[in-house]
Design a protein around this motif. Structure first.
Motif, mmCIF file in Angstrom:
data_model
loop_
_atom_site.group_PDB
_atom_site.id
_atom_site.type_symbol
_atom_site.label_atom_id
_atom_site.label_comp_id
_atom_site.label_asym_id
_atom_site.label_seq_id
_atom_site.Cartn_x
_atom_site.Cartn_y
_atom_site.Cartn_z
ATOM 1 N N THR A 105 8.460 -70.096 44.216
ATOM 2 C CA THR A 105 8.106 -68.687 44.067
ATOM 3 C C THR A 105 8.443 -67.874 45.319
ATOM 4 N N GLN A 106 8.734 -68.539 46.420
ATOM 5 C CA GLN A 106 9.045 -67.862 47.681
ATOM 6 C C GLN A 106 10.562 -67.718 47.805
ATOM 7 N N VAL A 107 11.106 -66.771 47.073
ATOM 8 C CA VAL A 107 12.563 -66.657 46.961
ATOM 9 C C VAL A 107 13.207 -66.368 48.307
ATOM 10 N N ASP A 108 12.675 -65.383 49.026
ATOM 11 C CA ASP A 108 13.265 -65.038 50.326
ATOM 12 C C ASP A 108 13.180 -66.199 51.296
ATOM 13 N N ARG A 109 12.038 -66.869 51.334
ATOM 14 C CA ARG A 109 11.856 -67.984 52.267
ATOM 15 C C ARG A 109 12.764 -69.154 51.908
ATOM 16 N N ALA A 110 12.946 -69.414 50.608
ATOM 17 C CA ALA A 110 13.853 -70.476 50.182
ATOM 18 C C ALA A 110 15.283 -70.165 50.611
ATOM 19 N N GLY A 111 15.683 -68.905 50.448
ATOM 20 C CA GLY A 111 17.023 -68.517 50.877
ATOM 21 C C GLY A 111 17.207 -68.667 52.371
ATOM 22 N N ARG A 112 16.167 -68.316 53.134
ATOM 23 C CA ARG A 112 16.254 -68.468 54.587
ATOM 24 C C ARG A 112 16.352 -69.934 54.981
ATOM 25 N N LEU A 113 15.580 -70.799 54.308
ATOM 26 C CA LEU A 113 15.620 -72.223 54.627
ATOM 27 C C LEU A 113 16.998 -72.809 54.361
ATOM 28 N N LEU A 114 17.532 -72.575 53.179
ATOM 29 C CA LEU A 114 18.844 -73.132 52.850
ATOM 30 C C LEU A 114 19.920 -72.538 53.753
ATOM 31 N N GLY A 115 19.814 -71.241 54.059
ATOM 32 C CA GLY A 115 20.787 -70.631 54.951
ATOM 33 C C GLY A 115 20.753 -71.252 56.337
ATOM 34 N N ARG A 116 19.563 -71.524 56.860
ATOM 35 C CA ARG A 116 19.455 -72.159 58.180
ATOM 36 C C ARG A 116 20.031 -73.563 58.180
ATOM 37 N N LEU A 117 19.772 -74.319 57.106
ATOM 38 C CA LEU A 117 20.288 -75.686 57.047
ATOM 39 C C LEU A 117 21.811 -75.704 56.929
ATOM 40 N N VAL A 118 22.369 -74.807 56.121
ATOM 41 C CA VAL A 118 23.827 -74.731 56.002
ATOM 42 C C VAL A 118 24.439 -74.347 57.353
ATOM 43 N N GLY A 171 23.550 -64.964 41.443
ATOM 44 C CA GLY A 171 24.763 -65.645 41.018
ATOM 45 C C GLY A 171 24.854 -67.102 41.419
ATOM 46 N N GLY A 172 23.726 -67.733 41.728
ATOM 47 C CA GLY A 172 23.719 -69.163 42.043
ATOM 48 C C GLY A 172 24.049 -69.495 43.485
ATOM 49 N N VAL A 173 23.793 -68.565 44.416
ATOM 50 C CA VAL A 173 24.141 -68.812 45.807
ATOM 51 C C VAL A 173 23.353 -69.993 46.379
ATOM 52 N N MET A 174 22.085 -70.168 45.978
ATOM 53 C CA MET A 174 21.307 -71.286 46.520
ATOM 54 C C MET A 174 21.780 -72.620 45.965
ATOM 55 N N THR A 175 22.231 -72.629 44.712
ATOM 56 C CA THR A 175 22.815 -73.858 44.163
ATOM 57 C C THR A 175 24.038 -74.255 44.971
ATOM 58 N N ASP A 176 24.871 -73.291 45.305
ATOM 59 C CA ASP A 176 26.055 -73.567 46.116
ATOM 60 C C ASP A 176 25.667 -74.090 47.493
ATOM 61 N N GLN A 177 24.576 -73.571 48.051
ATOM 62 C CA GLN A 177 24.144 -74.028 49.372
ATOM 63 C C GLN A 177 23.658 -75.476 49.327
ATOM 64 N N LEU A 202 24.517 -85.065 35.651
ATOM 65 C CA LEU A 202 25.401 -84.371 34.733
ATOM 66 C C LEU A 202 26.061 -83.212 35.472
ATOM 67 N N GLY A 203 27.257 -82.895 35.142
ATOM 68 C CA GLY A 203 27.932 -81.745 35.736
ATOM 69 C C GLY A 203 28.347 -81.979 37.175
ATOM 70 N N ARG A 204 28.357 -80.879 37.947
ATOM 71 C CA ARG A 204 28.893 -80.925 39.314
ATOM 72 C C ARG A 204 28.075 -81.817 40.246
ATOM 73 N N MET A 205 26.790 -81.942 40.001
ATOM 74 C CA MET A 205 25.937 -82.711 40.902
ATOM 75 C C MET A 205 26.188 -84.212 40.819
ATOM 76 N N SER A 206 26.749 -84.679 39.731
ATOM 77 C CA SER A 206 26.822 -86.114 39.482
ATOM 78 C C SER A 206 27.711 -86.851 40.466
ATOM 79 N N THR A 207 28.737 -86.197 41.004
ATOM 80 C CA THR A 207 29.709 -86.888 41.857
ATOM 81 C C THR A 207 29.385 -86.811 43.343
ATOM 82 N N LEU A 208 28.325 -86.092 43.706
ATOM 83 C CA LEU A 208 28.066 -85.841 45.120
ATOM 84 C C LEU A 208 27.224 -86.917 45.792
ATOM 85 N N VAL A 209 26.480 -87.693 45.023
ATOM 86 C CA VAL A 209 25.584 -88.701 45.594
ATOM 87 C C VAL A 209 25.717 -89.992 44.797
#
Length: 525
Positions: A105-118, A171-177, A202-209
Motif C-alpha cells: 500500500t506504500q506506493v511511493d516508498r516501494a518505488g523509492r526502495l526499488l529505485g535505491r536498490l537498482v 506502466g509496470g516500472v516497478m516490475t522492470d526494476q 511463467l512468462g518473463r520471470m521464469s528464465t531469470l532464476v
C-alpha cells in the motif's frame, strides 16, 4: 527449529565472504543422511520460493533472513523487504540489518526502495568494472574490513500480490526494476528472494532464476511446471515441507523458535537482535543499511523539525525555500529560488496552500529574512503576519490597498526579501495587477523570492497577465494532484501513481524547473 539443524560444514571460502548458514533440513535417502540446507552470501544467487496459500512461503523468507542475521554481522549484510502479503515480513524491522520493510500500500516508498536498490547495483557494476573484479566477493577481498561493501538481501513476499498492485503502477516500472535486480544483482552482491505461486515460473520471470524451493502447490499437476515430475511428489506435504528440482530433494524449512505463530517468530527475531547486540553495537553508521522513512499522514512542526529549519538558515538566506518534509530520511525538501525567483503553490480547495505559505514564512523568519505578505482575505497566514513586529514582516490586505501603496512597499524591499501572495486567483484582474506583474518580472533583478498560491484550476488557465508570468517559472508545490492536467501549471508530466483520489491536506509534489518531482508533506505550524 533452526537450533535443531545439523552442524553446518566449516567455512572454506575467503575471509571476506561469510560462511554458509543453515535454514532448512534436507533429507537424502540415497545416502541415508539428513543435513542442513544452507545459504551462502556471495555464492548462492537468487531464489524463488513457490507454494500455495498457507504452505509456508512467508515463513521461509522470514527464517532465511533471521538465520543470516544471526550469523552475519550488520557490516556484511543489509536486509530489505517488500511485503505484498499479510505482513509476515514486518517483524524483520527488529533486526539491525533491516533498512526497511515496505508494504504494497506504500506506493511511493516501494518505488523509492526499488529505485535505491537498482541505483546501488549500477554503482557497484561501475566499481567492479573500474577495478577489474568479477563480483562483489572479489572486491571485498581486496579491501580492508571497514571498507567492504555489504551483501544485500532483498525479500519480496507474494509475487502475485505485487503484480496485481505495485506491478501495474506507471506502466509496470516497478516490475522492470525487480527484473533488473534479478538480471544484474548477483555479481553486485544483491540476493533477491521472491515468494509466490506458479506465476513465478511463467512468462518473463521464469528464465531469470534457476534455484527454486517448491512448497505445497494448490494443484498437484502444477509441480510439473516447475520441473518436478508429479510421480516424485509425496502424497502429503505439510506446511514448510519443500522439494527442489533436478535432482528432486525433499527438505523441511526450519522455524526460528518452537512457537510457530507469527507473534512467536517475531519474538524470535527480537531475540536474535538482542543476542547479537554486542556484536553489532560498534558498527559505524556508514556500514549500516540506508533507511527509508515512511511519509507521515500529518507532519508536526516539532522541536526536531524547528532545529532543522534553524540549521538551514544560511541556505534560506541564499534563496532556498523549504516546502515540507520528504525523501528517505524525511528531511526538509524545497526549491532554490536564487536563480529563478518565482514559485507557484497550487492545489484544490482545502489542500493546504495557505499552510505551505505559513511554513515557508516561518523558515524565512527563522533565517532573519524580511517578509511581505499579500492576502486578499483574512486567514491564518494574515493572522501570523499581523502578529509580527514591523521589522520582521509586513501584511498588506489587498482589498484595502491602492496600487501606489503596494508599489511604494515593493520599492522599499531590499535584496533577499521574501514575498508571498495568497489566494492569487482573486487578484487576477484586480487593480493591483500591474504592480503584481512588475513584482514577478523584476524579482530576479531585485533579488526577491516570490511564492504565489492559488487554485490549481485558476492558476493553470489563461495566457496573459501576471499569473501567466508567474507560471513561466515552471516550479513550485503541487498539492493533492487529482488529474494528469494538474501538472500543466508547471508544464510537467505527472505519473498516475502521483495522483490522489481525494484531497490530503499538506501532501503534494515539489516540482523543479527541470520537471523533477518529489513527494512531501507540509508541516502544520
Amino acid at each position: 527449529t533452526r537450533a535443531q539443524l545439523p552442524a553446518v560444514p566449516e567455512h572454506d571460502g575467503p575471509a571476506a565472504q561469510p560462511g554458509p548458514v543453515g535454514w532448512a533440513l534436507e533429507d537424502l535417502p540415497a545416502s541415508q543422511e539428513q543435513r542442513a540446507k544452507t545459504f551462502r552470501l556471495g555464492r548462492d544467487g537468487h531464489l524463488y520460493v513457490l507454494g500455495g496459500p498457507r504452505s509456508g512461503r512467508s515463513t521461509a523468507l522470514r527464517t532465511l533472513a533471521g538465520a543470516l542475521a544471526d550469523e552475519v554481522p550488520v557490516r556484511d549484510l543489509h536486509v530489505y523487504g517488500l511485503d505484498c502479503g499479510n505482513g509476515a515480513l514486518l517483524g524483520l524491522g527488529a533486526l539491525p540489518h533491516t533498512g526497511a520493510v515496505v508494504s504494497r500500500t506504500q506506493v511511493d516508498r516501494a518505488g523509492r526502495l526499488l529505485g535505491r536498490l537498482v541505483s546501488l547495483v549500477e554503482q557497484r557494476q561501475a566499481q567492479l568494472g573500474a577495478g577489474g573484479f568479477a563480483d562483489l566477493t572479489e572486491l571485498r577481498a581486496s579491501l580492508p574490513e571497514d571498507e567492504r561493501p555489504p551483501y544485500v538481501l532483498f525479500l519480496l513476499d507474494r509475487w502475485d500480490g505485487f503484480v496485481s498492485t505495485l506491478g501495474e503502477v506507471d506502466g509496470g516500472v516497478m516490475t522492470d526494476q525487480v527484473m533488473s535486480l534479478l538480471r544484474d544483482g548477483t555479481a553486485a552482491g544483491v540476493h533477491v528472494v521472491v515468494s509466490g505461486d506458479r506465476q513465478l515460473v511463467l512468462g518473463r520471470m521464469s528464465t531469470l532464476v534457476e534455484a527454486r524451493l517448491v512448497l505445497r502447490l494448490a494443484d498437484r499437476s502444477d509441480f510439473s511446471t516447475v520441473g518436478i515430475p508429479t510421480r516424485e511428489v509425496p502424497e502429503t506435504l505439510p506446511d514448510g515441507r519443500a522439494l527442489t528440482p533436478d535432482p528432486v530433494v525433499e527438505s523441511q524449512v526450519a522455524v526460528l523458535a518452537d512457537d510457530i505463530s507469527g507473534a512467536g517468530q517475531n519474538e524470535a527475531l527480537r531475540a536474535i537482535a538482542a543476542r547479537r547486540r554486542e556484536r553489532d553495537a560498534a558498527t559505524p553508521s556508514a556500514l549500516r543499511p540506508f533507511r527509508l522513512e515512511e511519509m507521515p499522514g500529518v507532519a508536526a512542526l516539532d522541536d526536531a523539525l524547528l532545529e532543522r529549519i534553524g540549521a538551514a538558515a544560511d541556505a534560506v538566506r541564499e534563496g532556498w525555500v523549504p516546502f515540507g518534509v520528504g525523501g528517505d530520511d524525511l528531511d526538509l525538501v524545497g526549491l532554490d529560488l536564487s536563480g529563478s525567483p518565482v514559485a507557484i503553490v497550487a492545489g484544490p480547495p482545502k489542500s493546504g496552500k495557505t499552510t505551505a505559505l505559513r511554513f515557508a514564512v516561518r523558515a524565512a523568519r527563522a533565517a532573519g529574512v524580511p517578509v511581505l505578505g499579500l492576502c486578499p482575505t483574512d486567514n491564518e497566514l494574515s493572522a501570523d503576519l499581523a502578529a509580527l513586529p514591523d521589522d520582521e514582516a509586513a501584511l498588506l490586505r489587498t482589498g484595502e490597498v491602492e496600487e501606489a501603496v503596494l508599489v511604494e512597499r515593493l520599492q522599499s524591499l531590499g535584496p533577499g526579501a521574501f514575498v508571498v501572495v495568497d489566494d492569487a486567483e482573486v487578484l487576477r484582474e484586480s487593480p493591483l495587477a500591474s504592480a503584481l506583474t512588475a513584482l514577478v518580472q523584476q524579482a530576479r533583478g531585485k533579488g526577491w523570492r516570490v511564492l504565489v498560491a492559488g487554485s490549481v484550476a485558476e492558476l493553470g488557465s489563461g495566457y496573459s497577465g501576471w499569473l501567466y508570468e508567474a507560471r513561466k517559472s515552471r516550479q513550485g508545490l503541487l498539492l493533492s494532484p487529482q488529474t494528469m492536467g494538474d501538472g500543466d501549471v508547471y508544464s510537467a508530466r505527472l505519473t498516475r501513481s502521483s495522483l490522489m483520489p481525494k484531497v490530503h491536506p499538506g501532501r503534494g509534489l515539489v516540482v523543479d524547473a527541470g520537471g523533477g518531482q518529489q513527494l512531501v508533506q507540509v508541516p502544520r505550524p
